[in-house]
Motif scaffolding. Structure first.
Motif, short mmCIF file in Angstrom:
data_model
loop_
_atom_site.label_atom_id
_atom_site.label_comp_id
_atom_site.label_asym_id
_atom_site.label_seq_id
_atom_site.Cartn_x
_atom_site.Cartn_y
_atom_site.Cartn_z
N MET A 1 0.82 -1.19 0.00
CA MET A 1 0.00 0.00 0.00
C MET A 1 0.86 1.26 0.00
SD MET A 1 -3.15 0.87 2.37
CE MET A 1 -3.94 2.36 2.08
N TYR A 2 1.74 1.37 1.00
CA TYR A 2 2.69 2.47 1.05
C TYR A 2 4.09 1.88 0.96
CZ TYR A 2 -1.02 5.51 2.89
OH TYR A 2 -2.17 6.26 3.06
N THR A 3 4.99 2.60 0.32
CA THR A 3 6.39 2.18 0.33
C THR A 3 6.99 2.55 1.69
OG1 THR A 3 7.22 4.30 -0.51
CG2 THR A 3 6.56 2.64 -2.16
N GLU A 4 8.15 2.02 1.96
CA GLU A 4 8.83 2.37 3.22
C GLU A 4 9.08 3.86 3.29
OE1 GLU A 4 12.08 -0.01 4.69
OE2 GLU A 4 11.25 -1.79 3.70
N ASP A 5 9.48 4.46 2.18
CA ASP A 5 9.72 5.89 2.13
C ASP A 5 8.43 6.67 2.43
OD1 ASP A 5 11.17 8.39 1.49
OD2 ASP A 5 9.86 8.42 -0.28
N GLN A 6 7.34 6.22 1.85
CA GLN A 6 6.07 6.91 2.09
C GLN A 6 5.61 6.76 3.54
OE1 GLN A 6 3.81 5.02 -1.01
NE2 GLN A 6 4.27 6.64 -2.49
N LEU A 7 5.83 5.59 4.13
CA LEU A 7 5.50 5.43 5.55
C LEU A 7 6.32 6.37 6.42
CD1 LEU A 7 5.12 1.55 5.81
CD2 LEU A 7 3.32 3.27 6.12
N ALA A 8 7.59 6.54 6.06
CA ALA A 8 8.44 7.48 6.81
C ALA A 8 7.95 8.91 6.60
CB ALA A 8 9.89 7.34 6.36
N ARG A 9 7.57 9.24 5.38
CA ARG A 9 7.03 10.58 5.10
C ARG A 9 5.74 10.80 5.89
NH1 ARG A 9 7.20 12.46 -1.03
NH2 ARG A 9 9.41 12.34 -1.44
N ARG A 10 4.89 9.79 5.92
CA ARG A 10 3.63 9.88 6.66
C ARG A 10 3.89 10.16 8.13
NH1 ARG A 10 0.19 7.02 9.77
NH2 ARG A 10 -2.03 7.10 9.29
N ALA A 11 4.86 9.44 8.69
CA ALA A 11 5.19 9.63 10.11
C ALA A 11 5.75 11.02 10.38
CB ALA A 11 6.18 8.55 10.55
N ARG A 12 6.50 11.57 9.43
CA ARG A 12 7.12 12.90 9.62
C ARG A 12 6.14 14.05 9.37
NH1 ARG A 12 11.36 10.68 6.50
NH2 ARG A 12 10.59 11.86 4.71
N SER A 13 5.12 13.85 8.58
CA SER A 13 4.24 14.94 8.18
C SER A 13 3.36 15.41 9.33
CB SER A 13 3.35 14.50 7.01
OG SER A 13 2.44 15.54 6.68
N LYS A 14 3.41 16.71 9.59
CA LYS A 14 2.51 17.27 10.62
C LYS A 14 1.06 17.19 10.17
CE LYS A 14 3.06 22.02 9.02
NZ LYS A 14 3.64 23.31 9.30
N TRP A 15 0.85 17.07 8.87
CA TRP A 15 -0.52 17.04 8.34
C TRP A 15 -1.20 15.70 8.61
CZ3 TRP A 15 -1.78 21.69 8.11
CH2 TRP A 15 -0.87 22.66 7.72
N THR A 16 -0.41 14.66 8.88
CA THR A 16 -1.00 13.37 9.26
C THR A 16 -1.79 13.55 10.55
OG1 THR A 16 0.78 12.16 8.19
CG2 THR A 16 -0.49 10.97 9.86
N LYS A 17 -1.17 14.20 11.53
CA LYS A 17 -1.86 14.41 12.81
C LYS A 17 -3.08 15.30 12.66
CE LYS A 17 2.27 13.68 15.51
NZ LYS A 17 3.58 14.23 15.44
N VAL A 18 -2.96 16.34 11.83
CA VAL A 18 -4.08 17.24 11.60
C VAL A 18 -5.25 16.47 10.99
CG1 VAL A 18 -4.86 19.25 10.28
CG2 VAL A 18 -2.62 19.29 11.40
N GLN A 19 -4.97 15.62 10.02
CA GLN A 19 -6.02 14.83 9.38
C GLN A 19 -6.66 13.86 10.39
OE1 GLN A 19 -6.83 14.63 5.56
NE2 GLN A 19 -6.43 16.68 6.31
N ILE A 20 -5.83 13.26 11.23
CA ILE A 20 -6.33 12.31 12.23
C ILE A 20 -7.26 13.01 13.22
CG2 ILE A 20 -5.61 10.88 14.20
CD1 ILE A 20 -3.18 10.04 12.45
N ILE A 21 -6.99 14.27 13.52
CA ILE A 21 -7.83 15.03 14.44
C ILE A 21 -9.09 15.55 13.73
CG2 ILE A 21 -7.94 17.18 15.80
CD1 ILE A 21 -4.89 16.67 16.39
N LEU A 22 -8.91 16.13 12.54
CA LEU A 22 -10.05 16.75 11.84
C LEU A 22 -11.08 15.76 11.31
CD1 LEU A 22 -8.54 19.71 9.76
CD2 LEU A 22 -10.06 19.84 11.74
N ALA A 23 -10.64 14.60 10.86
CA ALA A 23 -11.57 13.65 10.24
C ALA A 23 -12.70 13.23 11.18
CB ALA A 23 -10.82 12.44 9.70
N PRO A 24 -12.42 12.83 12.43
CA PRO A 24 -13.55 12.47 13.30
C PRO A 24 -14.41 13.68 13.70
CG PRO A 24 -11.44 12.03 14.39
CD PRO A 24 -11.13 12.49 13.01
N ILE A 25 -13.78 14.85 13.79
CA ILE A 25 -14.57 16.05 14.09
C ILE A 25 -15.55 16.31 12.96
CG2 ILE A 25 -14.46 18.58 14.34
CD1 ILE A 25 -11.75 18.12 15.82
#
Length: 159
Positions: A1-25
């Motif tokens: 699904m995601y490459t190792e590089d993309q998983l690392a990018r996902r973990a580093r991106s501040k927008w991942t956390k923002v999406q995780i917070i905003l989506a349930p709201i």
């Protein structure tokens, strides 16, 4: 699904956390707004509450879209319609267009009931799109879990 590089990018991106917070709201806002819109359509009462809830829902879908584009750039170096995220972006595009049809209906002078039916349609498109993201999120979590198990197994074999 995601490459190792993309998983690392996902973990580093501040927008991942923002999406995780905003989506349930946004989902909670959807549930409330959908209930208020249906209540208005059934009873003819609560127009202002339904309208305010629609404005909040539209603001949230835009916030998620914009921060999602920033997340997508961090992940795939594209702000929108990266090939890896094409179907999710297409679903989001349809959902955001139908949500903004609210303003078009208002501008065209549609009666209140028609405007509320426009939002029922928009909310149905949102549900399909949210379903896509939920499936992707579950698959992503499964992938990350499998990688952690594989790492742990490799580490224990080396010990």
């Amino acid at each position: 699904m995601y490459t190792e590089d993309q998983l690392a990018r996902r973990a580093r991106s501040k927008w991942t956390k923002v999406q995780i917070i905003l989506a349930p709201i946004q989902f909670v806002a959807f549930l409330i707004s959908f209930g208020l819109v249906i209540y208005y359509l059934v009873t003819g009462e609560g127009h202002m509450a339904a309208t305010i809830s629609i404005w909040i829902k539209i603001a949230l879908i835009w916030a998620l879209t914009i921060t999602g584009m920033l997340w997508e750039y961090d992940m795939y170096d594209h702000y929108f319609m990266a090939k890896e995220f094409f179907w999710e972006d297409l679903g989001n595009l349809i959902a955001i267009i139908t949500h903004n049809a609210y303003f078009v209906a208002q501008w065209m002078g549609a009666d209140d009931r028609t405007v509320m039916w426009v939002m029922v349609f928009a909310y149905i498109t949102y549900l399909f799109n949210a379903g896509q993201f939920l499936v992707r999120g579950v698959r992503s979590a499964q992938q990350r879990s499998a990688l952690k198990r594989a790492e742990a197994a490799t580490t224990s074999m080396q010990s």
